[in-house]
Design an enzyme around this catalytic site. Structure first.
Site, PDB file in Angstrom:
ATOM      1  CG  HIS A  76      -7.703   7.267   7.276  1.00 31.06           C
ATOM      2  ND1 HIS A  76      -6.482   7.039   7.654  1.00 31.06           N
ATOM      3  CD2 HIS A  76      -8.301   6.389   6.508  1.00 31.06           C
ATOM      4  CE1 HIS A  76      -6.246   5.979   6.786  1.00 31.06           C
ATOM      5  NE2 HIS A  76      -7.412   5.588   6.176  1.00 31.06           N
ATOM      6  CD  GLU A  97      -6.005   2.850  -0.573  1.00 31.33           C
ATOM      7  OE1 GLU A  97      -5.134   2.065  -0.198  1.00 31.33           O
ATOM      8  OE2 GLU A  97      -6.683   3.540  -0.022  1.00 31.33           O
ATOM      9  CG  ASP A 155      -4.268   5.494   0.356  1.00 26.13           C
ATOM     10  OD1 ASP A 155      -3.652   4.641   0.176  1.00 26.13           O
ATOM     11  OD2 ASP A 155      -5.250   5.602   1.350  1.00 26.13           O
ATOM     12  CG  ASP A 192      -1.930   0.837   1.187  1.00 22.90           C
ATOM     13  OD1 ASP A 192      -1.646   2.023   0.445  1.00 22.90           O
ATOM     14  OD2 ASP A 192      -2.999   0.773   2.042  1.00 22.90           O
ATOM     15  CG  HIS A 225      -9.575   6.795   3.460  1.00 23.38           C
ATOM     16  ND1 HIS A 225      -8.666   7.833   3.215  1.00 23.38           N
ATOM     17  CD2 HIS A 225      -9.116   5.546   3.181  1.00 23.38           C
ATOM     18  CE1 HIS A 225      -7.606   7.141   2.292  1.00 23.38           C
ATOM     19  NE2 HIS A 225      -7.815   5.803   2.885  1.00 23.38           N
ATOM     20  CD  GLU A 255      -8.107   1.679   2.329  1.00 20.97           C
ATOM     21  OE1 GLU A 255      -7.047   0.774   2.330  1.00 20.97           O
ATOM     22  OE2 GLU A 255      -8.070   2.820   2.595  1.00 20.97           O
TER      23      GLU A 255
HETATM   24 MN    MN Z   1      -3.688   2.872   1.199  1.00 17.64          MN
HETATM   25 MN    MN Z   2      -6.597   4.210   2.025  1.00 10.06          MN
END
Ligand code: MN
Ligand code: MN
Length: 298
Positions: free
Chosen positions: A161, A281, A93, A82, A153, A186
């Protein structure tokens, strides 16, 4: 909202992610993985939005390498990588699961299909709970379980977040996605034997600034300034401060700042039945006609 910066960060993150997907990581240490992937982000002109997470098997998320971490990828492992790139605090992200045991290919595919189906339904005004339903249905139809207590998020400048959650299961209520905001989706997937939840583990190796209030300890205050100047409120790893402070001292100062509540530490997240977890994600911005997936592969 700085859409150009979101797109720049997304392009960099997606390029790096696709290189991660293509590479064989067996025999590499998580230290090598995290450092190499972070350097690939920096080389392309972005900053890291958070330490690269390399979470193996039943660890769903939030494991990053310790300095010189010896844990090595085996040919039976499944690894969630990630990664986050940021330009002026606007974050991309994104995550990919690499898997070297064909037995778990379906698990990885379920996370990818759930993400793909979620992305297909995004546009301005879509309810987050309906996205959650699509993710859950996709995963269950493939014979797997979504992780119910992990979610996507909203994102804001220098905030990963930002308060709103995009669930991985159907849930009552919730909000509608807006074209004025960026989000990450995600899906996390586990096997039928999994509990479908994660719990906090003992290990904590990702940190973030909580408060810039001075501690009256000069060296600790120096570290606080260093963290703020380099990472803002975004997460960081011990590896990122051991260039300035030697490791033992860095650990002590970090412990002190955690005790003072100036810094918070995030525990690793582990599947409750210790079953393997896959993740996919994307970061995206909804619009009137659909969606801009900033981390879409080109
Ligand atoms: Mn992530
Ligand atoms: Mn994330």
């Amino acid at each position: 909202m700085q859409i150009e910066d979101y797109i720049k960060a997304g392009k960099i993150a997606s390029e790096v992610r696709e290189n991660v997907r293509a590479k064989n990581w067996v025999g590499k240490s998580v230290y090598e993985i995290c450092e190499e992937v972070e350097n690939e982000i920096r080389k392309r002109g972005a900053k890291c939005a958070f330490p690269v997470n390399a979470s193996i098997n039943e660890i769903a998320a939030h494991y990053t390498a310790e300095p010189n971490d010896p844990i090595t990828i085996k040919d039976t492992d499944l690894v969630k990588i990630d990664l986050g790139a940021q330009i002026n605090g606007y974050i991309a992200d994104t995550a990919v699961t690499v898997c070297y045991d064909a037995q778990y290919d379906g698990l990885v595919q379920a996370s990818e299909d759930a993400l793909g189906n979620a992305m297909s339904m995004i546009k301005d005004g879509v309810k987050a709970s309906d996205v959650g339903r699509t993710i859950e249905t996709t995963i269950k139809q493939m014979g797997y379980k979504p992780i119910a207590n992990l979610s996507g998020h909203s994102l804001e400048q220098y905030t990963i977040h930002a308060g709103k959650s995009i669930p991985n299961i159907w849930s009552i209520g919730g909000f509608s996605l807006s074209s004025n905001s960026a989000y990450a989706c995600e899906p996390f997937v586990t096997t039928e034997q999994g509990g479908g939840f994660v719990r906090n583990g003992q290990i904590k190796n990702i940190f973030a600034l909580n408060s810039r209030k001075k501690t009256k300890n000069d060296e600790a205050d120096k570290l606080l300034d260093f963290i703020w100047n380099n990472f803002n409120m975004l997460p960081f790893a011990l590896r990122w401060i051991t260039k300035e402070w030697e490791e033992k001292k860095a650990r002590e100062l970090l412990e002190f700042l955690i005790k003072k509540k100036a810094v918070q530490a995030y525990p690793v997240l582990i599947e409750v039945n210790e079953q393997r977890v896959a993740q996919a994600e994307h970061t995206f911005i909804p619009n009137e006609s659909g969606v801009i997936i900033t981390t879409k592969a080109s």
